[in-house]
Design a protein around this motif. Sequence first.
Motif, PDB file in Angstrom:
ATOM      1  N   HIS A  58       5.034   0.223  -2.777  1.00 40.44           N
ATOM      2  CA  HIS A  58       6.015  -0.236  -4.147  1.00 40.44           C
ATOM      3  C   HIS A  58       7.324   0.608  -4.618  1.00 40.44           C
ATOM      4  O   HIS A  58       6.866   1.392  -5.546  1.00 40.44           O
ATOM      5  N   ILE A  59       8.230   0.742  -3.873  1.00 33.02           N
ATOM      6  CA  ILE A  59       9.213   1.530  -4.332  1.00 33.02           C
ATOM      7  C   ILE A  59      10.541   0.870  -3.672  1.00 33.02           C
ATOM      8  O   ILE A  59      10.309  -0.283  -3.192  1.00 33.02           O
ATOM      9  N   GLY A  60      11.794   1.408  -4.176  1.00 34.82           N
ATOM     10  CA  GLY A  60      12.864   0.391  -4.263  1.00 34.82           C
ATOM     11  C   GLY A  60      13.191   0.355  -2.756  1.00 34.82           C
ATOM     12  O   GLY A  60      13.800  -0.619  -2.347  1.00 34.82           O
ATOM     13  N   CYS A  61      13.310   1.368  -1.819  1.00 31.38           N
ATOM     14  CA  CYS A  61      13.944   1.446  -0.450  1.00 31.38           C
ATOM     15  C   CYS A  61      12.818   0.325   0.403  1.00 31.38           C
ATOM     16  O   CYS A  61      13.112   0.286   1.471  1.00 31.38           O
ATOM     17  N   ILE A  72      13.299   9.087  -4.255  1.00 35.28           N
ATOM     18  CA  ILE A  72      12.692   8.758  -3.094  1.00 35.28           C
ATOM     19  C   ILE A  72      13.719   7.863  -2.052  1.00 35.28           C
ATOM     20  O   ILE A  72      13.673   8.213  -0.930  1.00 35.28           O
ATOM     21  N   ASP A  73      14.355   6.900  -2.787  1.00 34.98           N
ATOM     22  CA  ASP A  73      15.375   6.181  -2.042  1.00 34.98           C
ATOM     23  C   ASP A  73      16.396   7.132  -1.142  1.00 34.98           C
ATOM     24  O   ASP A  73      16.689   6.791  -0.151  1.00 34.98           O
ATOM     25  N   ARG A  74      16.859   7.945  -2.030  1.00 34.35           N
ATOM     26  CA  ARG A  74      17.569   9.058  -1.325  1.00 34.35           C
ATOM     27  C   ARG A  74      17.230   9.738  -0.201  1.00 34.35           C
ATOM     28  O   ARG A  74      17.925  10.096   0.799  1.00 34.35           O
ATOM     29  N   ARG A 242       8.374   7.736 -13.197  1.00 31.83           N
ATOM     30  CA  ARG A 242       7.982   9.116 -13.566  1.00 31.83           C
ATOM     31  C   ARG A 242       7.717  10.123 -12.356  1.00 31.83           C
ATOM     32  O   ARG A 242       8.408  11.164 -12.345  1.00 31.83           O
ATOM     33  N   VAL A 243       6.930   9.790 -11.417  1.00 33.90           N
ATOM     34  CA  VAL A 243       6.884  10.792 -10.454  1.00 33.90           C
ATOM     35  C   VAL A 243       8.063  10.777  -9.656  1.00 33.90           C
ATOM     36  O   VAL A 243       8.300  11.646  -9.127  1.00 33.90           O
ATOM     37  N   ASP A 244       8.994   9.719  -9.249  1.00 32.43           N
ATOM     38  CA  ASP A 244      10.189   9.652  -8.731  1.00 32.43           C
ATOM     39  C   ASP A 244      11.002  10.642  -9.491  1.00 32.43           C
ATOM     40  O   ASP A 244      11.766  11.624  -8.759  1.00 32.43           O
ATOM     41  N   THR A 245      11.004  10.945 -10.961  1.00 33.12           N
ATOM     42  CA  THR A 245      11.763  11.784 -11.366  1.00 33.12           C
ATOM     43  C   THR A 245      11.532  13.250 -10.951  1.00 33.12           C
ATOM     44  O   THR A 245      12.208  14.088 -11.060  1.00 33.12           O
ATOM     45  N   ALA A 246      10.079  13.363 -11.093  1.00 35.07           N
ATOM     46  CA  ALA A 246       9.530  14.715 -10.803  1.00 35.07           C
ATOM     47  C   ALA A 246       9.981  15.159  -9.411  1.00 35.07           C
ATOM     48  O   ALA A 246      10.147  16.353  -9.253  1.00 35.07           O
ATOM     49  N   ILE A 247       9.876  14.108  -8.194  1.00 34.02           N
ATOM     50  CA  ILE A 247      10.368  14.539  -7.061  1.00 34.02           C
ATOM     51  C   ILE A 247      11.815  14.833  -7.161  1.00 34.02           C
ATOM     52  O   ILE A 247      12.192  15.909  -6.210  1.00 34.02           O
ATOM     53  N   GLU A 288      -1.286  -0.530   3.744  1.00 35.77           N
ATOM     54  CA  GLU A 288       0.053  -0.331   3.850  1.00 35.77           C
ATOM     55  C   GLU A 288       0.793   1.005   3.063  1.00 35.77           C
ATOM     56  O   GLU A 288       0.342   1.198   1.992  1.00 35.77           O
ATOM     57  N   THR A 289       1.403   1.817   3.927  1.00 33.69           N
ATOM     58  CA  THR A 289       1.970   3.190   3.041  1.00 33.69           C
ATOM     59  C   THR A 289       3.344   3.305   3.167  1.00 33.69           C
ATOM     60  O   THR A 289       3.825   2.908   4.442  1.00 33.69           O
ATOM     61  N   CYS A 290       3.929   3.673   2.188  1.00 31.55           N
ATOM     62  CA  CYS A 290       5.310   4.461   2.596  1.00 31.55           C
ATOM     63  C   CYS A 290       5.186   5.425   3.396  1.00 31.55           C
ATOM     64  O   CYS A 290       4.391   6.439   3.226  1.00 31.55           O
TER      65      CYS A 290
END
Length: 477
Positions: A58-61, A72-74, A242-247, A288-290
């Motif tokens: 469940h993420i943009g990419c 994460i997308d980057r 939030r967690v994407d910002t932390a990453i 399913e997992t990223c």
Amino acid sequence: MIESIEPRLCSIGIAITASQAAYVGISIQNKDSHDMPGNRKEAQPNILKITCHDLGQHIGCYGIPTVRTPNIDRIAETGIRFENSFCVAPQCSPSRASMVTGRYPHNNGVMGLTHGDFAWDLNRNERHLAGLLSDAGWRSVLVGLQHETQDPERMFDEIVTTSDQCEIVADHAAAFLDNRRDANQPFYIQLGFTEPHREPRSSSGFGKMPSDHSEKATFPEYLVDEPDAQDEMMAFEGAIHRVDTAIGHVLEALDEASRTEETLILMTTDHGIPFPRAKCSPYDPGIETCFIIRWPGGPLPRGKTYDEMISNIDLLPTVLDLVDHPIPETIQGLSFAPLLTDSGSYQTRTKIFGEMTYHDYCDPRRWIRTNKYKLIINFTTALSFMNPSQTWRPKAVSRDPPDPALEYHKPVELYDLDEDPMETNNLAEHSEYEPIRRDMLTRLHRWMKETEDPLLNGIPAPPMHERALSTLRNERK
């Protein structure tokens, strides 16, 4: 609440063990460092393994337009993304244990949750990725959440003091990277974030919300889109943001420490999203997992997406293969490093196996998935799926079955994933699918026998069983 995280136990005067403290992220452990000048292995990368809780894809990419995951997308844009990545178990501890051992849960000892009275744990002789890399010269460091063992002190060289909040975990990771600017020894950092795991005691159900969260969430087809459910999904997407910002903070620290080029990054999660018929179920939304991998200074392509099917049990052998470390004979996963480096003989996965035995309660299930079919065999008549909502009144409910409280497992389930991607039309009793059913059952049974699955001889007793017997014996005395 089955998996609540309570980081304030020490501050209110409750004594906890080092293992318990490590689970909630408040301990520090340092083994004697072998970080000496000249000890850096030639051409060996640093390794940063990032694991989020309950993220699924469940993420943009992965095509979710309403969730903000630019960092994460980057990683995906400059690395490799796997479209068909699955876990071996749709629950937290068993999945994580398989990732870091390269072995199935019924073989590594973690057939249920490891924390508290659940008390499952890795076998004493089980080799963890951190230990394998440490023995080979890496400094293995745990920053944040781990959920695969009760005894992380014997797995890692160092456990960094952390909090369960992603912002604090990222701060500690950044500080570690800053302190090691001049270190010669390569590091393996296992960076674990609690988010976006549910926080049932918070007003949103997923912790504090970022101020710029979306006003509309992307809703999966298998859930009923209702106002309360929309609110819950927006809170979930807020936790992901939030967690994407932390990453992103950790990636910046990696840049500032001039470590980006030489660092192999693995970005993944344990299983599917924490909603009905996803987490804790063998259907694709649950398994399913990223999986994203990047190594700027290494032999990996950039900006590439693979459709090949992989399992997260393949993570450990792939990492060892990429850094030219021997893969132990006991490893059950398959390295897909040859696919990434276009070298050697890549063994294409035509099937993945999965299992569930315990989570909130005993619900033993096994399955085999190919690119076209999935067969599930159920060993009890439990409810049709285990509800991961951590509440008696879930806001989000499944479309199928419409009333899951009245639906129970069928002995066998068979789905055509091309024609029925939501896995709602069970073909197991359709005569025209009998040859496929028989073939899939044969292959699943063979796998269970080859891996010595204890379920073939009866349902394994949980750790609480021995505690109960011990209590009874003491009572008789």
